[in-house]
Design an enzyme around this catalytic site. Structure first.
Site, mmCIF file in Angstrom:
data_model
loop_
_atom_site.group_PDB
_atom_site.id
_atom_site.type_symbol
_atom_site.label_atom_id
_atom_site.label_comp_id
_atom_site.label_asym_id
_atom_site.label_seq_id
_atom_site.Cartn_x
_atom_site.Cartn_y
_atom_site.Cartn_z
ATOM 1 C CG ASN A 1 46.853 3.710 21.062
ATOM 2 O OD1 ASN A 1 47.435 3.744 22.145
ATOM 3 N ND2 ASN A 1 45.904 2.839 20.789
ATOM 4 C CE1 TYR B 1 49.678 -4.169 19.494
ATOM 5 C CE2 TYR B 1 49.296 -2.050 18.473
ATOM 6 C CZ TYR B 1 48.815 -3.177 19.101
ATOM 7 O OH TYR B 1 47.479 -3.304 19.346
#
Length: 178
Positions: free
Chosen positions: A144, A151
């Site tokens: 991902n 993040y």
């Protein structure tokens, strides 16, 4: 980014920015939470694994007696739930303090890029800070890449030296019987 700061018109416990609101989920949000969990499961290529029912969520998030096992926040835009963050309290034996484990963060694909994901992270980070908790953690699938990059851009550091293990299904049953 000031767009993600609370404003006086934000609902109690909510965060309003760019036409959306982050707020604590209520029992009325259960169907939307399940819908988003199923969308996340499909995105993660495991739609058959999302077997939770409204009763499961009601029991975990809004028990009639006792404390919740998990908590949820939702993002609303134009009167519709478009994102969710489901989390629970963790504990670090090293620090002797609680932390927050983010189980799932999902924003509908057409709602991405508006700052909803960041607003969820900001809200949960503030919750940790306010409660004196020492860690805010989550996992992300290795493939991902968009989420990993997002993040990292928020200051998250991958814990690559750790491997997550899971025992489920028949293996869990065998272990429990041994």
């Amino acid at each position: 980014m000031t767009a993600n700061l609370p404003t006086p018109d934000a609902p109690a416990g909510g965060l309003r920015a760019r036409g959306f609101t982050i707020r604590e989920a209520t029992p009325d949000d259960i169907d939307d939470l399940l819908r988003l969990v199923r969308e996340l499961a499909a995105y993660e290529k495991e739609p058959e694994s999302a077997t939770a029912t409204p009763d499961h969520f009601r029991e975990a998030l809004f028990p009639a007696d006792g404390h919740p096992a998990a908590y949820a926040h939702v993002a609303e835009r134009d009167g519709r739930v478009v994102g969710m963050a489901i989390w629970f309290v963790s504990f670090s034996t090293w620090t002797g303090r609680h932390g927050l484990w983010l189980e799932d963060l999902f924003v509908e694909p057409e709602q991405r890029g508006l700052g909803i994901g960041k607003a969820f992270l900001v809200r949960l980070a503030r919750l940790c800070h306010e409660r004196g908790w020492t860690r805010f953690e989550w996992s992300v699938l290795d493939w991902n890449t968009p989420s990993i990059e997002f993040y990292r851009s928020q200051g998250a550091v991958a814990q690559d030296e750790w491997t997550t293990f899971r025992v489920a299904g028949p293996a869990l049953e065998r272990l429990a019987r041994s």
